[in-house]
Design a protein around this motif. Structure first.
Motif, PDB file in Angstrom:
ATOM      1  N   ALA A 114     -24.349 -21.788  -0.414  1.00 11.73           N
ATOM      2  CA  ALA A 114     -25.154 -22.626  -1.306  1.00 11.73           C
ATOM      3  C   ALA A 114     -25.808 -21.735  -2.351  1.00 11.73           C
TER       4      ALA A 114
ATOM      5  N   ARG B  28     -20.156  -7.130  -4.286  1.00 12.76           N
ATOM      6  CA  ARG B  28     -19.105  -7.237  -5.278  1.00 12.76           C
ATOM      7  C   ARG B  28     -18.774  -5.887  -5.902  1.00 12.76           C
TER       8      ARG B  28
ATOM      9  N   ASN C  35     -29.051 -18.601   0.924  1.00  8.84           N
ATOM     10  CA  ASN C  35     -29.720 -17.323   0.627  1.00  8.84           C
ATOM     11  C   ASN C  35     -31.227 -17.406   0.882  1.00  8.84           C
TER      12      ASN C  35
ATOM     13  N   ASP D 270     -25.063  -8.688   0.075  1.00 10.75           N
ATOM     14  CA  ASP D 270     -24.984  -7.560  -0.873  1.00 10.75           C
ATOM     15  C   ASP D 270     -24.971  -6.216  -0.166  1.00 10.75           C
TER      16      ASP D 270
ATOM     17  N   ALA E 283     -34.906 -15.426   0.201  1.00 10.54           N
ATOM     18  CA  ALA E 283     -35.617 -14.356  -0.508  1.00 10.54           C
ATOM     19  C   ALA E 283     -36.562 -13.656   0.470  1.00 10.54           C
TER      20      ALA E 283
END
Ligand code: C2E
Ligand code: MG
Ligand code: MG
Length: 922
Positions: free
Chosen positions: A688, A835, A747, A812, A749
């Protein structure tokens, strides 16, 4: 001797002239005693003229006549006549004798007078009868002193005209002799009085030269008679008077006499006040011969009067000072008033001596009555070294008659210069400590009393109160303007300092650098080791920051882990950057907290401004923006402000405002990006990803607002909303069969994991329940940074949610610390390879081993691994080769709306072996 012989009395002795001459001759011999003159005269007249002669003199008050002396020619009778004559005292208003006194003219009856009733001699006359009577005024210099009475008893012959003339002549001359004798005696008596009186009597002649000087004058003025006789009185006595003043006083004295206070000089030169009465001296002809003055010393009265006045002044001075003290304000002003009041009312030199700021020296802070201002003079601190030090050491008031000779201390040189006599000192005793000492010294011959000490002490007490109060205010002010933890200036004070600095560089050329500093990952220490450790770090970093700049620069704390430094006189940006580097280097050494060394880095934003900048707040924002850039660029660095940063800072503020409103207006959307199972080609799960349907700017990407949400804390409500939306939509997707979704990734935070106002556990439980989402279908993605910052709280939260069935993935992976420690410490179910690593696959050969290592490690740990950002076939191929089983990227599908995803799911598995070009979904 018979009455008949009486006419023969004086004739038997010769002519009237002879008789007169002989009588005057005899009088001359006794002429120094007026009583003897009278006695002789009366006796002679009684014998010469018969029968009775008497002198009846006017009393001192001029009201009565009294029989002073009388004689009868028949001496034998005198005994029995006593009773008739002695006591007679009569008013000058009655009788013939009284009339003679009043008129100054004689009354003469050569024969028996017709009427004797009004006479005081009645008793005598009744007893003896009267044949003739003469009453002659006894006068001198126009003044009737008495009456000479001459009468003949009954039976004697009447007086003849010759008798009368001779008697008149005798009286006339004798009265002069008598008057002279009286004057002489008066003078002689005066002489003795002058010797004895307490008042100083001084006479001068018409030239002003001293002619008379009595012992009291000797005592009073200190000059011996012999020294001053003949000298000019004005030279000897008059102290501070001009010639004109002396002439005026002399004129008045001669005209009507003078009385009043007068200043005079003693032989030793000291002036003193006297009460003076002065009048002219004249001779018998009324000609002025000089001036006589009578002086009494009134210095005692004056002293006590002065004392009273001084006390009144002192009370007033204390009251005034107290009033001023109540008004508050800088005590410096009060110091000056206090020493002035002391100097004025004590007629002394007064000073306030205080400890220097560092407490090592005693310094004169205020002074009054000195010729050369001693303010700033450093005085000895050892008790024997001075009046001030001694009083401070004993903590008691001090009174000394001779300050220069006092054995307890050596008088301070600045006080010695004034040639001191007495001295007083009063300690300015505050609540907790003494604030100094008030000292006063008076010139020689001037001593202080207890009352003076009390007065000085009162002044000191007022000062002490005022200083205490002022220090209290200052302390309050200090507290209001300083951060209690580090003692550094707070935001308000820093802003004020910047304003002041701006004003200065506006006046004089110069420039100013502002450094905005933020500790990197402060939360790691604060949350990981507790707030106590965080506080310790802040308190330890403060002196390092201070040490990196000049003492005149300002280092302030803005709360949290933000510090601001204001440095003046910074020439250019290069110099500012140099200071910033010094600051970061200053923080480089480890901080020892809780027995362990901690390395801390800081991010610093720098702005340099020259003349023309007016807004302290704006400058701070610029420095903050530069600091923000430093954070953005990876922390532990220094960034110099540029205008782009300001624009971005402004933009950030606008975004925050709009995002807040957007949350309220429900403008957030969630898009989904498939995560493929590379072995089957199926969409195994979705991530999402938040979008913002901005009313003007259209659909916004997270990169356009998520950082603002994180800084402002809005990411907490945002995150909750995304979680809700994601779970709500996930409920519509097939859970089994074809296109079955195993999970939805959301995700998180850092703030959501234990940040202010967040309660992740409760939020997740709540959303799962309301959306009826099984916990097993939820994957929460966390970054390493979030774990790093929230480590302490994260552990428990994660463990609890994992117990429910929720899984956590590390997002990440590889961009942060890539520490495998997290995998150990936290219940992590999978990794998402960033990435940037995937990007290099197939192109940059050096990335391959890293990805390979990660995959081998996760495999060993039993973790899922998702490769992010797969865009190209070669990447996919390499990932497959390396054994990666899950991937996400534009190669497969871009993020899409929930509806689009539903369609995609219905369409069946995406090709994986040789996947088709991504369909046009975003
Ligand atoms: P992320 O969690 O790593 O999300 C993946 C990001 O990579 C997404 O960007 C996605 O669109 C992008 N992406 C996926 N495949 C490719 C590809 O092949 N090439 C390229 N260049 N990019 C690809 P997006 O949606 O812009 O999100 C960016 C970041 O914003 C996310 O990175 C995530 O950290 C954050 N974010 C997104 N949604 C949320 C949210 O709801 N809450 C929080 N806290 N952060 C979110
Ligand atoms: Mg993610
Ligand atoms: Mg990611």
């Amino acid at each position: 001797m018979t009455p008949n012989d009486s006419t023969q009395g004086w004739r038997a002795q010769g002519s009237a002239e002879t008789v007169l001459a002989r009588l005057l001759g005899a009088l001359a011999e006794i002429s120094l005693d007026p009583d003897a003159v009278l006695e002789f005269l009366v006796r002679q007249c009684a014998d010469l003229f018969g029968d009775l002669c008497g002198a009846r003199m006017v009393s001192l008050d001029g009201q009565y006549l009294e029989n002073r002396v009388w004689h009868h020619r028949d001496h034998a009778l005198e005994g029995e006549l006593h009773e008739l004559l002695d006591p007679v005292v009569q008013s000058i208003e009655v009788g013939n004798t009284g009339r003679v006194v009043r008129s100054g003219k004689p009354t003469v009856y050569l024969k028996a007078p017709p009427d004797l009733r009004a006479s005081a001699q009645t008793a005598y006359m009744e007893a003896r009868g009267i044949a003739g009577v003469m009453l002659i005024p006894f006068a001198s210099r126009g003044k009737v002193l008495g009456v000479l009475h001459l009468s003949r008893d009954r039976g004697s012959a009447p007086y003849t005209e010759e008798d009368r003339d001779l008697f008149f002549a005798i009286c006339d001359r004798a009265s002069l002799v008598y008057d002279n004798a009286r004057l002489y005696r008066e003078l002689a008596r005066q002489g003795t009085i002058l010797e004895q009186v307490d008042a100083a009597v001084v006479a001068v002649d018409t030239d002003g030269c001293i002619t008379s000087w009595n012992p009291a004058a000797e005592r009073l003025f200190g000059h011996a008679r012999a020294e001053v006789l003949g000298r000019r009185g004005a030279d000897v006595l008059s102290a501070p008077y001009s010639d004109e003043q002396l002439a005026a006083a002399r004129e008045e004295t001669l005209a009507i006499g003078w009385e009043g206070e007068w200043q005079m000089l003693r032989a030793d030169g000291t002036p003193f006040p006297v009460w003076a009465r002065a009048s002219a001296l004249t001779d018998e002809n009324g000609v002025v011969t000089g001036i006589v003055g009578v002086f009494s010393d009134i210095s005692a009265e004056r002293r006590s009067q002065q004392l009273i006045e001084r006390r009144a002044l002192q009370h007033e001075a204390v009251a005034m000072l107290g009033e001023r003290a109540l008004e508050g304000g800088d005590p410096e002003v009060l110091f000056a008033r206090a020493v002035d009041a002391a100097a004025r009312t004590l007629r002394a030199q007064a000073a306030l001596v205080q400890h220097s700021e560092d407490g090592t020296a005693l310094v004169v802070r205020a002074a009054g009555g000195f010729e050369a201002d001693p303010v700033g003079t450093v005085v000895p601190t050892e008790p024997s070294g001075g009046l001030a030090a001694y009083a401070l050491a004993t903590q008691r008031g001090l009174l000394t008659r001779d300050a220069a000779a006092d054995p307890r201390f050596t008088l301070e040189p600045f006080l010695v210069d004034s040639g001191p006599g007495g001295a007083v000192a009063a300690v300015v005793q505050g609540r907790d400590r003494s604030h100094g000492v008030l000292v006063a010294v008076a010139p020689l011959h001037h001593a202080f009393g207890e009352a003076d000490l009390r007065f000085l002490q009162s002044l000191a007490n007022v000062l002490a109160d005022a200083i205490d109060r002022w220090q209290g205010d200052q302390e309050q002010l200090r507290r209001a303007l300083h951060d209690p933890l580090t003692g550094l200036p707070n935001r308000t004070l820093v802003l004020d300092r910047i304003d002041q600095a701006l004003a200065r560089i506006d006046r004089a050329d110069g420039s100013l650098a502002i450094l905005f500093l933020d500790i990197d990952h402060f939360k790691v220490i604060n949350d990981g080791l507790g707030h106590g450790a965080g506080d310790e770090l802040l308190a330890m970093i403060a002196p390092r920051l201070r040490g990196a700049v000049r003492p005149s620069d300002t280092v302030g704390r803005f709360g949290g882990d933000e510090f601001v430094m204001v440095c003046e006189g910074v020439r250019d940006e290069a110099m500012a950057l140099m200071i910033a580097r010094r600051v970061t280097e200053g923080c480089a050494a480890p901080f020892r907290i809780g027995g362990q060394d901690h390395h801390v880095t800081v991010s610093v934003g720098v702005v340099v401004c020259a003349r023309g900048a007016h807004d302290a707040e704006a400058l701070l924002r610029d420095a903050d923006a530069a600091m923000y850039r430093a954070k953005e660029r990876g922390r532990s660095r220094v960034e110099l402000f540029d205008m782009g940063m300001r624009a971005r800072a402004v933009e950030r503020m606008q975004i925050e405002r709009e995002l807040r409103a957007g949350l309220d207006r429900d403008e957030l959307r969630v898009w989904f990006q498939p995560i493929l199972d590379l072995t089957t080609g199926e969409i195994a799960s979705v991530e999402a990803l938040v979008r913002w349907q901005h009313p003007e700017r259209g659909m916004l990407q997270p990169s356009q607002f998520i950082h603002v949400a994180e800084e402002s804390g809005l990411v907490v409500p945002l995150g909750r909303r995304v979680l809700e939306l994601a779970c709500l939509q996930a409920a519509h997707w097939p859970r089994d069969g074809h296109g079955r979704l195993r999970a939805v990734h959301v995700n998180l935070a850092a703030q959501q994991v234990g940040g202010a106002g967040s309660d992740l556990t409760a939020v997740v439980e709540d959303v799962l329940r309301t959306t009826r989402t099984p916990p097993q279908q939820l994957v929460l993605e966390l970054t390493e940074t979030a774990l790093l910052e929230r480590g302490a709280v994260a552990g428990d939260t994660l463990a609890h949610l994992v117990d429910l069935g929720v899984r956590f993935y590390l997002d990440d992976f590889g961009t942060g610390y890539s520490s495998l420690g997290y995998l150990d410490r936290f219940p992590i179910a999978g990794l998402k390879i960033d990435r940037s690593f995937v990007d290099g696959l197939g192109v940059h050969a050096e990335k391959t081993p890293i990805v390979k290592a990660i995959l081998r490690m996760t495999e060993a740990l039993g973790l899922d691994t998702v490769a992010e950002g797969v865009e190209r076939e070669d990447q996919l191929a390499e990932l497959r080769e390396l054994g990666c089983t899950s991937a996400q990227g534009y190669l497969f599908a871009r993020p899409m709306t929930g509806e689009a995803l539903s369609e995609l799911l219905l369409a069946g598995p995406l090709a994986t072996a040789a996947p088709p070009a991504p369909r046009g979904l975003v």
